[in-house]
Scaffold this motif. Structure first.
Motif, mmCIF file in Angstrom:
data_model
loop_
_atom_site.group_PDB
_atom_site.id
_atom_site.type_symbol
_atom_site.label_atom_id
_atom_site.label_comp_id
_atom_site.label_asym_id
_atom_site.label_seq_id
_atom_site.Cartn_x
_atom_site.Cartn_y
_atom_site.Cartn_z
ATOM 1 N N LEU A 187 -4.337 -1.755 -0.023
ATOM 2 C CA LEU A 187 -3.512 -1.008 1.300
ATOM 3 C C LEU A 187 -1.820 -0.696 -0.163
ATOM 4 O O LEU A 187 -1.046 -0.118 -0.045
ATOM 5 N N GLY A 188 -1.566 -2.535 -0.378
ATOM 6 C CA GLY A 188 -0.371 -2.802 -1.167
ATOM 7 C C GLY A 188 0.334 -2.258 -2.726
ATOM 8 O O GLY A 188 0.831 -1.915 -2.486
ATOM 9 N N ARG A 189 -0.558 -1.671 -2.718
ATOM 10 C CA ARG A 189 -0.986 -0.956 -4.192
ATOM 11 C C ARG A 189 -0.267 0.622 -4.713
ATOM 12 O O ARG A 189 0.746 1.219 -5.123
ATOM 13 N N LEU A 190 -0.660 0.814 -2.663
ATOM 14 C CA LEU A 190 -0.245 2.405 -2.287
ATOM 15 C C LEU A 190 1.241 2.162 -2.442
ATOM 16 O O LEU A 190 2.147 1.518 -2.069
ATOM 17 N N SER A 191 2.046 2.939 -2.946
ATOM 18 C CA SER A 191 3.397 2.943 -1.770
ATOM 19 C C SER A 191 3.605 2.993 -0.380
ATOM 20 O O SER A 191 2.493 3.399 0.036
ATOM 21 N N GLY A 192 4.827 2.763 -0.548
ATOM 22 C CA GLY A 192 5.099 2.148 1.311
ATOM 23 C C GLY A 192 5.067 3.320 2.169
ATOM 24 O O GLY A 192 4.931 3.333 2.738
ATOM 25 N N ARG A 193 5.841 4.172 1.813
ATOM 26 C CA ARG A 193 5.606 5.165 2.038
ATOM 27 C C ARG A 193 3.234 6.190 2.207
ATOM 28 O O ARG A 193 3.463 6.673 4.125
ATOM 29 N N TRP A 196 -10.525 -8.580 2.998
ATOM 30 C CA TRP A 196 -9.597 -7.854 3.611
ATOM 31 C C TRP A 196 -8.605 -8.557 2.923
ATOM 32 O O TRP A 196 -7.523 -7.462 2.988
ATOM 33 N N ARG A 197 -8.928 -9.667 2.370
ATOM 34 C CA ARG A 197 -8.015 -9.793 1.298
ATOM 35 C C ARG A 197 -7.946 -8.916 0.182
ATOM 36 O O ARG A 197 -6.597 -8.588 -0.143
ATOM 37 N N SER A 229 -4.216 -9.345 8.174
ATOM 38 C CA SER A 229 -3.105 -9.042 8.718
ATOM 39 C C SER A 229 -2.255 -7.707 8.456
ATOM 40 O O SER A 229 -2.729 -7.352 7.650
ATOM 41 N N PRO A 230 -1.059 -7.556 9.628
ATOM 42 C CA PRO A 230 -0.987 -5.880 9.032
ATOM 43 C C PRO A 230 -0.396 -5.705 7.509
ATOM 44 O O PRO A 230 0.293 -6.524 7.233
ATOM 45 N N PRO A 231 -0.210 -4.737 6.983
ATOM 46 C CA PRO A 231 0.222 -4.493 5.423
ATOM 47 C C PRO A 231 1.362 -4.078 5.824
ATOM 48 O O PRO A 231 2.364 -4.167 6.663
ATOM 49 N N ALA A 232 2.315 -5.405 4.915
ATOM 50 C CA ALA A 232 4.202 -5.015 4.864
ATOM 51 C C ALA A 232 4.125 -3.496 4.095
ATOM 52 O O ALA A 232 3.272 -3.037 2.948
#
Lengths: 64, 201
Positions: free
Chosen positions: B144-150, B137-138, A61-64
């Protein structure tokens, strides 16, 4: 002679813009000689393809 | 696990008949659009238009998975259009903090600028086959989630939406060099994470 730190940044930039001839030659020459940076370059290319596959795929799913 | 539902729905042959499929797909699309556009109204519009566009051709989708791929492709174009329109108008939107030059103290490298032994990129085995593995993919999503949002947002603007550097600069009010630094940080961070979590995990 530029080191891996500079070359890894050039590798990333080369994916977004056309590098000048000097940077391009330095990068290519370095990649011929350095397997760590060669792995890095190959994997950065793969990341771009994964990102495309990820958000629109039926797996992630797209990243949050 | 936000993707578990999507996987189930898309794996089923008649996902489009599942009453939960479209609402779930819609919320995933909204998440992506919101991340990219940072504007709830514009995000709703983009998702709505993508849905209308895709449903027009609904008959040609035998499976939910194909529909999903198609609707996300349309959404990607809608987001790119919206960001480019913003670029043309030079709309001043969010006052973004400028990223500093983090590379000076990048601990991947020793003072001489060579890879530290612990950070040397190693060869990855079977990088093609892993994309068939749901577990991969998980891991990718977690990395990806570990990167800062920006940082994640800039990465996806470039690699997923396909915006040029100048367009990202305008959309986020960043300098070109700051975008380059952010992209380097995103790519190197993702690479490190995948190497440690997947290839050596």
């Amino acid at each position: 002679m530029r080191r891996c730190r500079d070359i890894s940044q050039l590798v990333s930039r080369s994916m977004d813009e056309k590098l000048g001839i000097e940077d391009r030659m330095a990068m290519r020459l370095h990649l011929l000689l350095c397997r760590h940076c060669t792995n890095f370059a190959r994997q950065l290319g793969l990341l771009g393809r994964l990102a495309k596959k990820f958000a629109g795929s039926d797996r992630g799913s797209p990243p949050a | 696990m936000p993707d578990a539902i999507g996987v189930d729905a898309a794996a089923s042959e008649d996902a489009l008949d599942n009453p939960r499929f479209l609402p779930q797909l819609r919320s995933q699309m909204l998440k992506l659009a919101l991340l990219q556009l940072n504007d709830p109204e514009a995000a709703e519009d983009a998702v709505q238009e993508a849905f209308v566009g895709a449903l027009r051709n609904r008959a040609s989708f035998a499976r939910g998975a194909a529909f999903r791929t198609w609707v996300f492709a349309i959404l990607r174009n809608k987001i790119a259009d919206a960001l480019r329109a913003r670029y043309r108008r030079r709309e001043r939107e969010i006052a973004a903090p400028v990223d500093g030059d983090a590379e000076a103290d990048d601990d991947r490298f020793n003072p001489a600028g060579e890879w530290r032994p612990s950070h040397r990129p190693s060869r990855w085995s079977d990088p093609a086959g892993m994309t068939e593995d749901a577990q991969f993919w998980r891991v990718f999503e977690a990395c990806l989630g570990r990167l800062s949002g920006r940082t994640a947002r800039v990465f996806m603007m470039r690699e997923y939406i396909g915006l040029e550097i100048a367009e990202i600069c305008a959309a986020l009010e960043m300098t070109a060099s700051s975008v380059s630094v952010t992209l380097f940080r995103a790519r190197a961070g993702l690479r490190d994470c995948l190497e440690s979590q997947w290839f050596k995990g």
